[in-house]
Design an enzyme around this catalytic site. Structure first.
Site, PDB file in Angstrom:
ATOM      1  N   ASP A  68      -9.674   3.051   2.259  1.00 33.93           N
ATOM      2  CA  ASP A  68      -9.678   2.419   3.594  1.00 33.93           C
ATOM      3  C   ASP A  68     -10.158   3.403   4.664  1.00 33.93           C
ATOM      4  O   ASP A  68     -10.943   3.034   5.545  1.00 33.93           O
ATOM      5  CB  ASP A  68      -8.258   1.963   3.982  1.00 33.93           C
ATOM      6  CG  ASP A  68      -7.895   0.607   3.386  1.00 33.93           C
ATOM      7  OD1 ASP A  68      -8.813  -0.163   3.027  1.00 33.93           O
ATOM      8  OD2 ASP A  68      -6.686   0.304   3.287  1.00 33.93           O
ATOM      9  N   LYS A 124       0.812  -1.234   0.000  1.00 31.20           N
ATOM     10  CA  LYS A 124       0.000   0.000   0.000  1.00 31.20           C
ATOM     11  C   LYS A 124       0.835   1.270   0.000  1.00 31.20           C
ATOM     12  O   LYS A 124       0.408   2.296  -0.527  1.00 31.20           O
ATOM     13  CB  LYS A 124      -0.945   0.010   1.202  1.00 31.20           C
ATOM     14  CG  LYS A 124      -2.089  -0.964   1.054  1.00 31.20           C
ATOM     15  CD  LYS A 124      -3.072  -0.845   2.192  1.00 31.20           C
ATOM     16  CE  LYS A 124      -4.122  -1.927   2.061  1.00 31.20           C
ATOM     17  NZ  LYS A 124      -5.157  -1.858   3.073  1.00 31.20           N
TER      18      LYS A 124
HETATM   19  P1  NAP Z   1       1.403  -3.678   8.331  1.00 30.22           P
HETATM   20  O1  NAP Z   1       1.614  -2.378   7.648  1.00 30.22           O
HETATM   21  O2  NAP Z   1       2.322  -4.818   8.069  1.00 30.22           O
HETATM   22  O3  NAP Z   1       1.414  -3.353   9.933  1.00 30.22           O
HETATM   23  C1  NAP Z   1       1.295  -4.393  10.879  1.00 30.22           C
HETATM   24  C2  NAP Z   1       1.284  -3.805  12.300  1.00 30.22           C
HETATM   25  O4  NAP Z   1       1.094  -4.904  13.207  1.00 30.22           O
HETATM   26  C3  NAP Z   1       2.602  -3.121  12.702  1.00 30.22           C
HETATM   27  O5  NAP Z   1       2.297  -2.063  13.560  1.00 30.22           O
HETATM   28  C4  NAP Z   1       3.340  -4.247  13.448  1.00 30.22           C
HETATM   29  O6  NAP Z   1       4.212  -3.775  14.456  1.00 30.22           O
HETATM   30  C5  NAP Z   1       2.194  -4.973  14.120  1.00 30.22           C
HETATM   31  N1  NAP Z   1       2.547  -6.371  14.364  1.00 30.22           N
HETATM   32  C6  NAP Z   1       2.753  -7.344  13.430  1.00 30.22           C
HETATM   33  N2  NAP Z   1       3.089  -8.500  14.033  1.00 30.22           N
HETATM   34  C7  NAP Z   1       3.118  -8.247  15.361  1.00 30.22           C
HETATM   35  C8  NAP Z   1       3.413  -9.045  16.498  1.00 30.22           C
HETATM   36  N3  NAP Z   1       3.753 -10.347  16.392  1.00 30.22           N
HETATM   37  N4  NAP Z   1       3.337  -8.475  17.745  1.00 30.22           N
HETATM   38  C9  NAP Z   1       2.994  -7.166  17.861  1.00 30.22           C
HETATM   39  N5  NAP Z   1       2.702  -6.349  16.817  1.00 30.22           N
HETATM   40  C10 NAP Z   1       2.773  -6.892  15.577  1.00 30.22           C
HETATM   41  O7  NAP Z   1      -0.055  -4.239   8.031  1.00 30.22           O
HETATM   42  P2  NAP Z   1      -1.372  -3.363   7.743  1.00 30.22           P
HETATM   43  O8  NAP Z   1      -1.451  -2.999   6.311  1.00 30.22           O
HETATM   44  O9  NAP Z   1      -1.433  -2.266   8.758  1.00 30.22           O
HETATM   45  O10 NAP Z   1      -2.524  -4.439   8.016  1.00 30.22           O
HETATM   46  C11 NAP Z   1      -2.811  -4.868   9.328  1.00 30.22           C
HETATM   47  C12 NAP Z   1      -4.079  -5.715   9.330  1.00 30.22           C
HETATM   48  O11 NAP Z   1      -5.203  -4.902   8.985  1.00 30.22           O
HETATM   49  C13 NAP Z   1      -4.017  -6.863   8.317  1.00 30.22           C
HETATM   50  O12 NAP Z   1      -4.556  -8.027   8.927  1.00 30.22           O
HETATM   51  C14 NAP Z   1      -4.925  -6.373   7.193  1.00 30.22           C
HETATM   52  O13 NAP Z   1      -5.540  -7.430   6.482  1.00 30.22           O
HETATM   53  C15 NAP Z   1      -5.953  -5.561   7.981  1.00 30.22           C
HETATM   54  N6  NAP Z   1      -6.647  -4.572   7.145  1.00 30.22           N
HETATM   55  C16 NAP Z   1      -7.996  -4.661   7.057  1.00 30.22           C
HETATM   56  C17 NAP Z   1      -8.708  -3.750   6.301  1.00 30.22           C
HETATM   57  C18 NAP Z   1     -10.194  -3.859   6.244  1.00 30.22           C
HETATM   58  O14 NAP Z   1     -10.810  -3.373   5.287  1.00 30.22           O
HETATM   59  N7  NAP Z   1     -10.813  -4.462   7.245  1.00 30.22           N
HETATM   60  C19 NAP Z   1      -8.035  -2.733   5.600  1.00 30.22           C
HETATM   61  C20 NAP Z   1      -6.653  -2.654   5.725  1.00 30.22           C
HETATM   62  C21 NAP Z   1      -5.971  -3.584   6.489  1.00 30.22           C
HETATM   63  P3  NAP Z   1       5.739  -3.322  14.128  1.00 30.22           P
HETATM   64  O15 NAP Z   1       5.637  -1.925  13.618  1.00 30.22           O
HETATM   65  O16 NAP Z   1       6.427  -3.460  15.429  1.00 30.22           O
HETATM   66  O17 NAP Z   1       6.252  -4.288  13.084  1.00 30.22           O
END
Ligand code: NAP
Length: 285
Positions: free
Chosen positions: A112, A76
């Site tokens: 989003d 993204k």
């Molecule tokens: P991302 O950019 O990879 O960010 C992931 C976040 O989660 C980071 O802050 C990361 O922390 C944290 N994290 C990952 N593994 C972790 C762990 N083991 N322990 C603690 N923190 C952890 O991903 P994203 O794009 O934000 O997406 C996140 C989720 O939202 C996904 O499941 C995605 O499918 C969902 N989402 C849903 C929608 C919807 O329409 N419902 C839209 C967008 C996204 P660090 O910074 O420390 O790595």
């Protein structure tokens, strides 16, 4: 002749989703159901690619005549530099989840953030004047913090494993009227912080990976809404925990369907059949 939207023909317009992995995405199911409902000659397909080939993949949107694409984890932010133009929302959020061509130009949009606002609104939650906790500081958190600050949330705390990322996000999203602070995940056991929140948004993919978030839900008020942006076919562990403690919950699929409806309008020029899209991913609206 088969109705439009049920069969791929030479005339079919193609839409897709760029990401990696894509096995769990519900977007093809949701959009293809909408095409069938409106009898549109469109098809929505997964477009898995790698970071190394992202530029080529994005350029193929115009080369191959796609009607548009959605973008998901982990591209993204990375796709932004390949856009000819970014909308104001995409620029302000700092992420693109929808690309649509205008002639030979690629426009990067973010649906989003308004999708999240619509899901909150449908649940009867108004952010204005509220205290919110956002767990995570990745792409989804960017959309959440921007949407909540734009809608007037007064106090936003971002708790993230990597505190420096939460601080960076808080700095980037600082705007008049909202106090935005960054902390580590130890705050998820801080009674005073949790007791003062009206909304907790989980924007980490945790739980779906079988990992647990150490979170003292008992410190939240009984009416504190729990919203998990991560979604699956069923309730996530975060929402199951909230539900077991009788806290009101919002399933991430509601954000998915609202952001999807906005993207659908950009791809087809037609108003999305929201109920059909929701039903296709196991929701009622
Ligand atoms: P991302 O950019 O990879 O960010 C992931 C976040 O989660 C980071 O802050 C990361 O922390 C944290 N994290 C990952 N593994 C972790 C762990 N083991 N322990 C603690 N923190 C952890 O991903 P994203 O794009 O934000 O997406 C996140 C989720 O939202 C996904 O499941 C995605 O499918 C969902 N989402 C849903 C929608 C919807 O329409 N419902 C839209 C967008 C996204 P660090 O910074 O420390 O790595």
């Amino acid at each position: 002749m088969a109705p439009r939207g049920s069969k791929i023909e030479g005339s079919t317009r193609v839409v897709g989703i760029l990401g990696d992995p894509l096995d769990h995405t519900l977007s093809p199911r949701m959009h293809n159901a909408a095409f069938r409902e409106l009898e549109l000659d469109y098809a929505y397909v997964p477009l898995r690619t790698t970071a190394r080939r992202l530029k080529e993949a994005v350029r193929s949107i115009t080369t191959l005549g796609f009607a548009g694409v959605n973008v998901t984890v982990p591209f993204k932010r990375a796709v932004m530099r390949h856009m000819d133009k970014l909308t104001d929302t995409a620029k302000a959020v700092g992420a693109v989840n929808t690309i649509h061509p205008e002639g030979n130009k690629l426009i990067g949009e973010n649906t989003d953030a308004p999708g999240l606002t619509a899901a909150l609104s449908a649940a009867g939650f108004r952010p204005r004047g509220k205290n919110v906790l956002v767990i995570g500081a990745g792409g989804a958190a960017r959309a959440a913090v921007w949407a909540l600050a734009s809608a007037g949330a007064i106090d936003i705390i971002i708790a993230n494993r990597t505190v420096s990322k939460a601080k960076k996000l808080a700095r980037e999203m600082a705007r008049r009227g909202s106090m935005i602070q960054a902390t580590g995940l130890d705050s998820l056991e801080d009674f005073d912080l949790l007791d003062s929140r009206q909304l907790v948004v989980n924007s980490t993919p945790l739980g779906l990976k079988g990992e647990t978030l150490e979170y003292d839900i008992d410190s939240t008020q009984p009416d504190c809404i729990h919203f998990d942006l991560a979604y699956g076919d069923k309730l996530t562990p975060f929402l199951k925990q909230a539900s077991a403690k009788k806290r009101p919950i919002i399933d991430g699929r509601y954000m998915l369907v609202h952001q999807g409806a906005l993207s659908f309008k950009l791809f087809t020029g037609r108003k999305a059949p929201l109920e059909t899209m929701a039903r296709a991913i196991g929701l009622k609206v």
